[in-house]
Design a protein around this motif. Sequence first.
Motif, PDB file in Angstrom:
ATOM      1  N   GLY A 127       0.845  -1.181   0.000  1.00  0.00           N
ATOM      2  CA  GLY A 127       0.000   0.000   0.000  1.00  0.00           C
ATOM      3  C   GLY A 127       0.883   1.234   0.000  1.00  0.00           C
ATOM      4  N   ILE A 128       0.890   1.969  -1.110  1.00  0.00           N
ATOM      5  CA  ILE A 128       1.804   3.097  -1.284  1.00  0.00           C
ATOM      6  C   ILE A 128       0.991   4.364  -1.530  1.00  0.00           C
ATOM      7  CG2 ILE A 128       3.727   4.018  -2.652  1.00  0.00           C
ATOM      8  CD1 ILE A 128       4.367   1.118  -3.459  1.00  0.00           C
ATOM      9  N   GLY A 129       1.305   5.429  -0.795  1.00  0.00           N
ATOM     10  CA  GLY A 129       0.576   6.668  -1.016  1.00  0.00           C
ATOM     11  C   GLY A 129       0.787   7.664   0.098  1.00  0.00           C
ATOM     12  N   PRO A 130       0.170   8.846  -0.018  1.00  0.00           N
ATOM     13  CA  PRO A 130       0.404   9.930   0.941  1.00  0.00           C
ATOM     14  C   PRO A 130      -0.229   9.668   2.294  1.00  0.00           C
ATOM     15  CG  PRO A 130      -1.287  10.555  -0.644  1.00  0.00           C
ATOM     16  CD  PRO A 130      -0.722   9.255  -1.120  1.00  0.00           C
ATOM     17  N   ALA A 131       0.135  10.514   3.258  1.00  0.00           N
ATOM     18  CA  ALA A 131      -0.402  10.403   4.617  1.00  0.00           C
ATOM     19  C   ALA A 131      -1.908  10.593   4.608  1.00  0.00           C
ATOM     20  CB  ALA A 131       0.246  11.460   5.511  1.00  0.00           C
ATOM     21  N   GLY A 132      -2.594   9.864   5.492  1.00  0.00           N
ATOM     22  CA  GLY A 132      -4.026  10.042   5.653  1.00  0.00           C
ATOM     23  C   GLY A 132      -4.888   9.197   4.752  1.00  0.00           C
ATOM     24  N   THR A 133      -4.292   8.302   3.964  1.00  0.00           N
ATOM     25  CA  THR A 133      -5.083   7.478   3.043  1.00  0.00           C
ATOM     26  C   THR A 133      -5.516   6.152   3.665  1.00  0.00           C
ATOM     27  OG1 THR A 133      -2.977   6.712   2.090  1.00  0.00           O
ATOM     28  CG2 THR A 133      -4.145   8.467   0.925  1.00  0.00           C
ATOM     29  N   GLY A 134      -5.154   5.912   4.916  1.00  0.00           N
ATOM     30  CA  GLY A 134      -5.608   4.704   5.607  1.00  0.00           C
ATOM     31  C   GLY A 134      -4.764   3.479   5.364  1.00  0.00           C
ATOM     32  N   LYS A 135      -3.564   3.642   4.829  1.00  0.00           N
ATOM     33  CA  LYS A 135      -2.716   2.490   4.514  1.00  0.00           C
ATOM     34  C   LYS A 135      -2.463   1.615   5.740  1.00  0.00           C
ATOM     35  CE  LYS A 135       0.807   4.965   3.363  1.00  0.00           C
ATOM     36  NZ  LYS A 135       0.257   6.277   3.768  1.00  0.00           N
ATOM     37  N   THR A 136      -1.961   2.235   6.793  1.00  0.00           N
ATOM     38  CA  THR A 136      -1.616   1.476   7.999  1.00  0.00           C
ATOM     39  C   THR A 136      -2.858   1.040   8.756  1.00  0.00           C
ATOM     40  OG1 THR A 136       0.478   2.673   8.204  1.00  0.00           O
ATOM     41  CG2 THR A 136      -0.352   1.563  10.176  1.00  0.00           C
ATOM     42  N   GLY A 247       6.463 -17.062   5.872  1.00  0.00           N
ATOM     43  CA  GLY A 247       6.378 -18.518   5.913  1.00  0.00           C
ATOM     44  C   GLY A 247       5.030 -19.028   5.438  1.00  0.00           C
ATOM     45  N   PHE A 248       4.754 -20.309   5.697  1.00  0.00           N
ATOM     46  CA  PHE A 248       3.498 -20.926   5.276  1.00  0.00           C
ATOM     47  C   PHE A 248       2.322 -20.354   6.078  1.00  0.00           C
ATOM     48  CE2 PHE A 248       6.668 -24.264   4.289  1.00  0.00           C
ATOM     49  CZ  PHE A 248       6.457 -24.326   2.924  1.00  0.00           C
ATOM     50  N   GLY A 249       1.208 -20.133   5.390  1.00  0.00           N
ATOM     51  CA  GLY A 249       0.014 -19.632   6.047  1.00  0.00           C
ATOM     52  C   GLY A 249       0.131 -18.194   6.507  1.00  0.00           C
ATOM     53  N   ALA A 250       1.136 -17.489   6.023  1.00  0.00           N
ATOM     54  CA  ALA A 250       1.358 -16.101   6.444  1.00  0.00           C
ATOM     55  C   ALA A 250       0.836 -15.134   5.393  1.00  0.00           C
ATOM     56  CB  ALA A 250       2.835 -15.849   6.704  1.00  0.00           C
ATOM     57  N   LYS A 251       0.527 -13.931   5.857  1.00  0.00           N
ATOM     58  CA  LYS A 251       0.086 -12.848   4.978  1.00  0.00           C
ATOM     59  C   LYS A 251       0.854 -11.595   5.401  1.00  0.00           C
ATOM     60  CE  LYS A 251      -4.246 -12.768   3.846  1.00  0.00           C
ATOM     61  NZ  LYS A 251      -4.305 -12.904   2.361  1.00  0.00           N
ATOM     62  N   ALA A 252       1.337 -10.827   4.426  1.00  0.00           N
ATOM     63  CA  ALA A 252       2.123  -9.634   4.735  1.00  0.00           C
ATOM     64  C   ALA A 252       1.567  -8.426   3.991  1.00  0.00           C
ATOM     65  CB  ALA A 252       3.585  -9.841   4.352  1.00  0.00           C
ATOM     66  N   VAL A 253       1.603  -7.284   4.681  1.00  0.00           N
ATOM     67  CA  VAL A 253       1.223  -6.007   4.075  1.00  0.00           C
ATOM     68  C   VAL A 253       2.364  -5.028   4.310  1.00  0.00           C
ATOM     69  CG1 VAL A 253      -0.427  -4.111   4.030  1.00  0.00           C
ATOM     70  CG2 VAL A 253      -1.224  -6.436   4.499  1.00  0.00           C
ATOM     71  N   VAL A 254       2.786  -4.355   3.251  1.00  0.00           N
ATOM     72  CA  VAL A 254       3.871  -3.376   3.305  1.00  0.00           C
ATOM     73  C   VAL A 254       3.293  -2.009   2.975  1.00  0.00           C
ATOM     74  CG1 VAL A 254       6.114  -2.714   2.367  1.00  0.00           C
ATOM     75  CG2 VAL A 254       5.533  -5.144   2.589  1.00  0.00           C
ATOM     76  N   THR A 255       3.465  -1.045   3.874  1.00  0.00           N
ATOM     77  CA  THR A 255       2.892   0.288   3.645  1.00  0.00           C
ATOM     78  C   THR A 255       3.985   1.353   3.681  1.00  0.00           C
ATOM     79  OG1 THR A 255       2.469   0.826   5.968  1.00  0.00           O
ATOM     80  CG2 THR A 255       0.808  -0.486   4.826  1.00  0.00           C
ATOM     81  N   GLY A 256       3.789   2.422   2.933  1.00  0.00           N
ATOM     82  CA  GLY A 256       4.770   3.501   2.953  1.00  0.00           C
ATOM     83  C   GLY A 256       4.379   4.665   2.055  1.00  0.00           C
ATOM     84  N   ASP A 257       5.044   5.777   2.268  1.00  0.00           N
ATOM     85  CA  ASP A 257       4.821   7.016   1.518  1.00  0.00           C
ATOM     86  C   ASP A 257       6.151   7.444   0.912  1.00  0.00           C
ATOM     87  OD1 ASP A 257       4.291   9.519   0.546  1.00  0.00           O
ATOM     88  OD2 ASP A 257       3.605  10.369   2.445  1.00  0.00           O
ATOM     89  N   LEU A 258       6.269   7.327  -0.392  1.00  0.00           N
ATOM     90  CA  LEU A 258       7.538   7.611  -1.063  1.00  0.00           C
ATOM     91  C   LEU A 258       7.881   9.090  -1.091  1.00  0.00           C
ATOM     92  CD1 LEU A 258       7.299   5.040  -3.997  1.00  0.00           C
ATOM     93  CD2 LEU A 258       8.849   4.970  -2.033  1.00  0.00           C
ATOM     94  N   THR A 259       6.979   9.950  -0.652  1.00  0.00           N
ATOM     95  CA  THR A 259       7.286  11.388  -0.574  1.00  0.00           C
ATOM     96  C   THR A 259       7.841  11.765   0.795  1.00  0.00           C
ATOM     97  OG1 THR A 259       5.084  12.087   0.194  1.00  0.00           O
ATOM     98  CG2 THR A 259       5.404  11.836  -2.187  1.00  0.00           C
ATOM     99  N   GLN A 260       7.927  10.812   1.727  1.00  0.00           N
ATOM    100  CA  GLN A 260       8.411  11.109   3.074  1.00  0.00           C
ATOM    101  C   GLN A 260       9.527  10.143   3.469  1.00  0.00           C
ATOM    102  OE1 GLN A 260       5.548  12.015   6.131  1.00  0.00           O
ATOM    103  NE2 GLN A 260       3.966  12.563   4.672  1.00  0.00           N
ATOM    104  N   ILE A 261      10.557  10.098   2.654  1.00  0.00           N
ATOM    105  CA  ILE A 261      11.706   9.224   2.919  1.00  0.00           C
ATOM    106  C   ILE A 261      12.678   9.939   3.853  1.00  0.00           C
ATOM    107  CG2 ILE A 261      13.675   8.026   1.883  1.00  0.00           C
ATOM    108  CD1 ILE A 261      11.990   7.727  -0.666  1.00  0.00           C
ATOM    109  N   ASP A 262      12.991   9.323   4.983  1.00  0.00           N
ATOM    110  CA  ASP A 262      13.870   9.923   5.989  1.00  0.00           C
ATOM    111  C   ASP A 262      15.233   9.254   6.055  1.00  0.00           C
ATOM    112  OD1 ASP A 262      11.830  11.734   6.971  1.00  0.00           O
ATOM    113  OD2 ASP A 262      10.869   9.977   7.851  1.00  0.00           O
ATOM    114  N   LEU A 263      15.558   8.446   5.057  1.00  0.00           N
ATOM    115  CA  LEU A 263      16.865   7.794   5.022  1.00  0.00           C
ATOM    116  C   LEU A 263      17.970   8.825   4.805  1.00  0.00           C
ATOM    117  CD1 LEU A 263      15.978   4.732   2.758  1.00  0.00           C
ATOM    118  CD2 LEU A 263      16.589   4.634   5.184  1.00  0.00           C
TER     119      LEU A 263
END
Length: 332
Positions: A127-136, A247-263
Motif C-alpha cells: 500500500g503506497i501513497g500519501p499520509a491520511g489514506t488509511g494504509k496502515t 512462511g506458510f500460512g502467512a500474509k504480509a502487508v507493506v505500507t509507505g509514503d515515497l514522498t516522506q523518505i527519511d533515510l
Amino acid sequence: MARSIELSFEPVDNARLANLCGTLDENLRQIEAAFDITISRRGERFSLQGALTKTRLAEQALKQFYAGADEHLSPADLQLALIEIGTHADAVKSAPVLMTRKHDLHGRTPRQVEYLRNIQEHDITFGIGPAGTGKTYLAVASAVDALERDLVERILLTRPAVEAGERLGFLPGDLAQKVDPYLRPLYDALYELMGVERVTKLFERGTLEIAPLAFMRGRTLNNAFIILDEAQNTTPEQMKMFLTRIGFGAKAVVTGDLTQIDLPRGNRSGLLEAREVLGKVRGLAFTEFQKEDVVRHPLVARIVEAYDNQTARVARAAAAKAKEVSHAQAGE
C-alpha cells in the motif's frame, strides 16, 4: 463556471436543523471546505454557490445529513460521510466488511476497497501513497479481522527505527521503551480496533508482537499476519530480508509514503526498489493511493496536492536547466 443552487427543508424541524448546521454553523463550514463551495443560510433556506458538480454533491450531502440528524453529528462522522459522497458511492457499497470492534469500518474510497480486497486475496500486498489514506490503519484492521476469524494465529507489526528528519539521540529505558516512540501509531490503531485490555492480554500471550525491523533477520514467520509500516525508510537489503521472512500460512502487508523518505542522503529506498523489481511478480498486489483517498481533514488533501505541485515545478525547472547546460556545451 460558478452556479447557485437553492435548497429548503420543509416542514422545519429546528432540532434536526441545529444538528445539521452544528455549533455556529461549523458543519456547514466543513461541507464548504470539502467541496470548495460557499453556503449561505437564512433559517431553513440554503444557497449553495460554486462549480455545478460540487454544488450538486453539497446538496446531496445536506439532504443526507438532514435526514440523519436526529442526533448530534460528530466531526469524524461528518468527514467520513463527506469523503464517501465525494467519491463513487456505488464502488464502496460492496466493500469487504471487517470483524473489529468498529462495526462500521470499511473502505471509504474505491482505492481503499481495492486495497482491502488485495489484502484478502494476496499473500503480500503493498500500500503506497500519501499520509491520511488509511494504509496502515486498514492493514491493522485487516490483521485484526484475520485473527478474529482464526485465519492466522498471531499478528506481528514492524517498522524501521528511523527518525523523521531529526536525531533524537540517546533514549532512556529498556528495549521496549526505546522503540515505543517509533511504533506508537501501530499501538494506537490496535487500541482503537480491539480495546486496550484485550490488546494487553494478547501481548502477554505472544499473539500480538511489535518489534523493530532489525529484529526480523533470521526468523521464519508461519501462520502470521505481518505488517511492515513506514517501508519507505527501509533499505533495499532490509526490504529483501523482510519479504523473505514470510512462511506458510502467512500474509504480509507493506505500507509507505515515497514522498516522506527519511533515510540518510544517498540511500535508496527499499520500497521504491521493490515497486520497480516486484511490480510484475505473480501473487503480489500493489495499491497506489492518491490525494483523493485522504481520509482526514479536507485541508490534508490540499496540502498533499500543493507539495506534489511544488515537487513537479522543481523537477521541470531542473530539467529545463539541464537542457540549457546541454545546449550551451554543444554550442562550444
